[in-house]
Design an enzyme around this catalytic site. Structure first.
Site, PDB file in Angstrom:
ATOM      1  N   CYS A 231      19.081 -21.317  47.947  1.00 40.54           N
ATOM      2  CA  CYS A 231      18.258 -20.432  47.117  1.00 40.54           C
ATOM      3  C   CYS A 231      17.189 -19.714  47.949  1.00 40.54           C
ATOM      4  CB  CYS A 231      17.547 -21.224  46.027  1.00 40.54           C
ATOM      5  SG  CYS A 231      18.649 -22.042  44.891  1.00 40.54           S
TER       6      CYS A 231
ATOM      7  N   HIS B 262      23.172 -21.412  38.334  1.00 41.27           N
ATOM      8  CA  HIS B 262      23.616 -20.389  39.289  1.00 41.27           C
ATOM      9  C   HIS B 262      24.839 -20.946  40.022  1.00 41.27           C
ATOM     10  CE1 HIS B 262      19.506 -18.183  39.995  1.00 41.27           C
ATOM     11  NE2 HIS B 262      20.315 -17.383  39.332  1.00 41.27           N
TER      12      HIS B 262
ATOM     13  N   ASP C  91       8.412 -17.259  41.965  1.00 42.10           N
ATOM     14  CA  ASP C  91       9.788 -17.630  42.301  1.00 42.10           C
ATOM     15  C   ASP C  91      10.362 -16.826  43.469  1.00 42.10           C
ATOM     16  OD1 ASP C  91      10.546 -19.801  40.740  1.00 42.10           O
ATOM     17  OD2 ASP C  91      11.168 -18.569  39.030  1.00 42.10           O
TER      18      ASP C  91
ATOM     19  N   ARG D 229      23.155 -16.694  33.889  1.00 45.28           N
ATOM     20  CA  ARG D 229      22.312 -15.616  34.405  1.00 45.28           C
ATOM     21  C   ARG D 229      23.084 -14.304  34.547  1.00 45.28           C
ATOM     22  NH1 ARG D 229      17.618 -17.806  36.917  1.00 45.28           N
ATOM     23  NH2 ARG D 229      17.008 -19.599  35.661  1.00 45.28           N
TER      24      ARG D 229
ATOM     25  N   ARG E 237      10.945 -12.732  36.448  1.00 44.91           N
ATOM     26  CA  ARG E 237      11.401 -12.469  37.818  1.00 44.91           C
ATOM     27  C   ARG E 237      11.789 -10.998  38.050  1.00 44.91           C
ATOM     28  NH1 ARG E 237      15.156 -16.712  40.725  1.00 44.91           N
ATOM     29  NH2 ARG E 237      14.160 -15.605  42.452  1.00 44.91           N
TER      30      ARG E 237
HETATM   31  N1  ARG Z   1      13.146 -20.832  39.447  1.00 45.62           N
HETATM   32  C1  ARG Z   1      14.208 -19.994  39.894  1.00 45.62           C
HETATM   33  C2  ARG Z   1      15.020 -19.506  38.705  1.00 45.62           C
HETATM   34  O1  ARG Z   1      15.212 -20.259  37.780  1.00 45.62           O
HETATM   35  C3  ARG Z   1      15.067 -20.715  40.864  1.00 45.62           C
HETATM   36  C4  ARG Z   1      16.113 -19.866  41.485  1.00 45.62           C
HETATM   37  C5  ARG Z   1      16.998 -20.619  42.406  1.00 45.62           C
HETATM   38  N2  ARG Z   1      17.806 -19.752  43.173  1.00 45.62           N
HETATM   39  C6  ARG Z   1      19.111 -19.891  43.373  1.00 45.62           C
HETATM   40  N3  ARG Z   1      19.697 -19.081  44.222  1.00 45.62           N
HETATM   41  N4  ARG Z   1      19.834 -20.743  42.688  1.00 45.62           N
HETATM   42  O2  ARG Z   1      15.480 -18.390  38.677  1.00 45.62           O
END
Ligand code: ARG
Length: 281
Positions: A264, A168, A68, A139, A93
């Protein structure tokens, strides 16, 4: 009236090891194959487009075990040359945060704060002229908002995200003009109270509809004039033009399989701190 662009500095990470092997958002389906050469070509198009618009693109070394990492926006938030590191919500991550910090240390950034609370960088922090808009609910921890306010000395407005597809802030809201507090957003991604806050603070915002949001049209990057966004978010093009912006459609279909698009993949490096101007925090 056409708008003025200002030159930007971005940090990006090539999707050399991009794949979808786990699922931490509703867009990620490990059963769906990813076309890696296509992902790379689409990402290179975005990088080259920034450069052709006169922006600087810095590169972060991709790491094999971090699929990612291409979503570089999540690795930190940088304002006035001050770096608030990230702390990821998911173990998969977590190590990306250290890779970003190493890059900032190696590249002359002296004011770096390693966060106590979970924040996923510019995924959940959006910078306007007067404040920092901050997402929470999926998140970033609400506690990270106070941490960011203290570090950046800017008022933070917390916004509650309520739809897991828009996990996000940068999937539901985009700052179009960071000198003039102009944004676009998708109201249904937010709680009723947060919608009212946005309407009160940004009465002239461009409101995106469901189709544009579902195409990740809010996951856009603006330099004040050019707005780079997914080409499939067709409903946003005319409203952007009506406001004097120049929409530029990009195809990042492979990266959408990981739940991300233009924004992203793009972390903005705002301002270098000038010697003697640090606040000593
Ligand atoms: N697969 C990543 C996650 O779920 C995607 C992140 C996307 N980034 C963003 N800035 N929205 O964390």
């Amino acid at each position: 009236m056409p708008r003025d662009a200002t030159p930007r500095r971005y940090l990006m990470c090539p999707p050399a090891h991009f794949k979808v092997t786990y699922s931490i958002n509703p867009w990620m389906d490990p059963a769906k194959p990813v076309d890696l050469p296509l992902a790379l070509a689409q990402w290179e198009d975005l990088r080259d487009r920034y450069r052709s618009l006169g922006h600087t693109v810095e590169l972060l070394e991709p790491q094999e075990e971090l699929p990612d990492m291409v979503y570089a926006a999540n690795g930190a938030t940088v304002i006035d040359g001050r770096v608030l590191g990230a702390r990821f919500a998911h173990a998969e991550r977590e190590p990306e945060a250290g890779a970003h910090l190493d890059w900032f240390r190696a590249n002359g950034f002296a004011r770096i704060h390693e966060p106590v609370h979970i924040n996923e960088g510019e995924g959940d922090f959006a910078v306007t002229a007067s404040c920092l808009l901050a997402g929470r609910g999926f998140r970033s921890s609400p506690l990270s908002h106070a941490e960011a306010q203290e570090f950046f000395c800017r008022p933070v407005i917390g916004l509650d995200l309520v739809d897991p597809r828009y996990y996000h802030l940068d999937t539901a809201l985009c700052v179009l003009d960071d000198a003039g507090d102009e944004i676009m957003y998708y109201p249904d991604a937010f709680s009723a109270g947060s919608r009212s806050v946005l309407a009160r603070l940004f009465p002239d915002a461009l409101i995106a509809d469901e189709q544009a949001a579902a195409e990740f049209g809010l996951n856009a990057v603006s330099d004040g004039r050019h707005v780079l966004l997914p080409q499939s978010a067709v409903g946003l093009f005319d409203p952007l033009r009506d406001r004097g912006f120049e929409p530029i459609g990009m195809d990042l279909s492979e990266l959408l399989k990981g739940g991300g698009s233009v924004k992203c993949c793009t972390q903005e490096l705002r301002g270098q701190e000038l010697p003697g101007q640090g606040l000593g925090i």
